[in-house]
Design an enzyme around this catalytic site. Structure first.
Site, PDB file in Angstrom:
ATOM      1  N   ASP A 444       0.866  -1.179   0.000  1.00  0.00           N
ATOM      2  CA  ASP A 444       0.000   0.000   0.000  1.00  0.00           C
ATOM      3  C   ASP A 444       0.906   1.233   0.000  1.00  0.00           C
ATOM      4  O   ASP A 444       1.600   1.509   0.984  1.00  0.00           O
ATOM      5  CB  ASP A 444      -0.877  -0.054   1.280  1.00  0.00           C
ATOM      6  N   HIS A 445       0.876   1.963  -1.092  1.00  0.00           N
ATOM      7  CA  HIS A 445       1.816   3.077  -1.247  1.00  0.00           C
ATOM      8  C   HIS A 445       1.489   4.251  -0.319  1.00  0.00           C
ATOM      9  O   HIS A 445       2.296   5.169  -0.162  1.00  0.00           O
ATOM     10  CB  HIS A 445       1.828   3.533  -2.707  1.00  0.00           C
ATOM     11  N   ARG A 446       0.321   4.217   0.316  1.00  0.00           N
ATOM     12  CA  ARG A 446       0.031   5.275   1.298  1.00  0.00           C
ATOM     13  C   ARG A 446       0.865   5.058   2.557  1.00  0.00           C
ATOM     14  O   ARG A 446       1.098   5.985   3.328  1.00  0.00           O
ATOM     15  CB  ARG A 446      -1.460   5.254   1.695  1.00  0.00           C
TER      16      ARG A 446
END
Ligand code: CAO
Length: 472
Positions: A444-446
């Site tokens: 999850d790039h967040r």
């Protein structure tokens, strides 16, 4: 001139001593006839009590948490005295009422009893009761026998022109129906376009309050998902092009499909590809299997991956987190439960093996064999699929060189493993044959930056290439 009238709880059927869960009016509010005054809730249902009169709320006699039965006074209301209509006006009113018979519940105006305190009229409009049956779309005229070949009529409209309920619409309807919310909150959610099934209730026994719906909308807006219009899939008559057969999706297919779709759409995925030299690991694995063959224990690459992932999670704790529902905080877990994707005849499931950090390779291998057999037999309990920190999807037994696994929310990363193969690796000035395992890490790039994604797979690769590192 204003007269005061006490508004009482009307005939509510078999219900008595029922709790008030919402008071929908305040003193000073101008209320129209049939506006909801309070919501009461029994074990079986919640219902709104409508006002039998139009007027102004003078004094509330009840509050949230009070219990009421038929005849109890809810509030006193000031009724504005209206001039007695002329015969002509009465005639017009009757004609108007005839156009909308449902609205004419109190007879011609001006005929009300004007005593200061009077018995309430039973509301002639139905009391709104929840849970309500969701409005269902008419079923499509498709063949119902799943195994029969479908020879449907040719499509009369061009593909893409019909907006149909999605194949999973009935699951959404079911979740909305099951949501614990009063009729007014249901109406409020409908008006705002919030899916009640997705709203978390903060009221007693998890009941969804109006503020929960508001918060949910705010969060959706913040997450940028509101206003994200997805065009319906075109409806295609496949039988126009050849013989077809329609088979229903399994229950697991449908549920997993919903979750995968949500995770794919809501989580910004990045997949980092890497590989690990598992030549020595494979020798060790084979010797272990010889040793434990008599006990029926089979150690596969997946067992080592689980141990290796735990080492990597300890080194990179951000991979063992979840975003909280407000997406304001990261929740760091101090335990290591690994979910494993298992391919079953009914579809994909992900049982969780707990405390992998505290178990030996042999214990993990044996548990994996048992739980995957249980999964394939369709005997997993919901708790056996909950609480995972990180998932592994191994397609190594089948083949392939890389893929993009979808994150198993609320986790923030998943490791995919493909089939290991002998490859020439340049070492010490020459090419030597080494067993190379392809890895695909989606994160999850967040929560995880690209650099950390690469560091994680590099570390994992090092651990798998030299299993002694798992001890560190
Ligand atoms: N490279 C080479 N061989 C591998 C391998 C790999 N990465 N992984 C497994 N193998 C071999 C095993 O050693 C075994 O070989 P033998 O039969 O010669 O002993 C064979 O492949 C079958 O292994 P397995 O699949 O039964 O065992 P596993 O522990 O690797 O996996 C399980 C168990 C339950 C995870 C697996 O059977 C399964 O269901 N995988 C599918 C998961 C899936 O569908 N993922 C997609 C989800 S979408 O993200």
């Amino acid at each position: 001139m204003t007269t005061l009238k006490e508004i009482q709880v009307p005939d509510i059927g078999d219900f008595s001593d029922v709790e008030i869960i919402e008071v929908l009016v305040r003193p000073g509010d101008v209320v129209k006839k049939e506006d909801s005054l309070i919501t009461i809730e029994s074990d079986k249902a919640s219902m709104e009590i409508p006002s039998p009169e139009a007027g102004v709320v003078e004094e509330l006699r009840v509050g949230i948490g009070d219990r009421v039965s038929q005849g109890d006074v809810i509030l006193s209301m000031g009724l504005a005295e209206r001039p007695r209509p002329t015969q002509d006006a009465q005639r017009k009113e009757v004609v108007a009422a005839g156009l909308n018979a449902a609205a004419s519940s109190s007879g011609p105006s001006g005929q009300q009893n004007e005593s200061m305190v009077e018995a309430p009229e039973a509301p002639k409009s139905p009391i709104r009761i929840s849970p309500q049956q969701p409005k269902r779309e008419p079923p499509p005229p498709a063949t119902t026998n799943p195994s029969a070949p479908v020879r449907s009529k040719p499509a009369v409209l061009p593909a893409g022109s019909i907006a149909r309920p999605s194949p999973t619409a009935h699951l959404r309807d079911e979740r909305i129906k099951r949501a614990h919310a009063s009729p007014s909150v249901r109406r409020f959610a409908r008006e705002l376009g919030a899916e009640l099934g997705d709203v978390k209730g903060s009221g007693p026994k998890g009941r969804i309050l109006k503020t929960d719906v508001q918060e949910h909308i705010k969060r959706s807006l913040a997450a940028g998902s509101a206003g994200f219009r997805v065009v319906e899939m075109p409806e295609v008559d496949f039988s126009k092009y050849g013989e077809i057969e329609v088979r229903p999706l399994s229950r697991i297919n449908k549920q997993v499909g919903l979750n995968l779709h949500r995770n794919w759409v809501r989580i910004p995925h990045v997949t980092q590809y890497d590989e690990a030299d598992i030549t020595e690991l494979e020798d060790f694995r084979k010797s272990l299997n010889e040793e434990y063959a008599a006990k029926g224990i089979k150690v596969t690459v997946l067992t080592f991956l689980m141990k290796g992932v735990v080492s990597a999670l300890k080194k990179f704790p951000r991979f063992n987190t979840s975003l909280d529902s407000g997406q304001e905080n990261l929740i760091f877990r101090h335990y290591y439960h690994i979910a494993v994707a298992v391919d079953t005849p009914e579809g994909l499931v992900a049982p969780v093996i707990r405390e992998v950090d505290r178990k030996s390779l042999v214990e993990i291998a044996s548990e994996l064999t048992q739980i995957s057999a249980k999964a394939r037999a369709g005997r997993l309990s919901p708790t056996e699929m909950q609480g995972g920190c990180f998932s592994i999807s191994s397609l190594g037994g089948i083949g392939g060189s890389a893929f993009t696994p979808i994150i198993n929310a609320p986790q923030v990363a998943i490791l995919g493993a493909s089939r290991a193969a002998m490859k020439p690796v340049y070492q010490g000035g020459e090419f030597v044959p080494r067993l190379i395992l392809p890895l695909s890490l989606s994160y999850d790039h967040r929560v995880i930056d690209g650099a950390d994604g690469a560091r994680f797979t590099r570390f994992l690769s090092a651990v798998l290439s030299d299993t002694r590192r798992m001890l560190l």
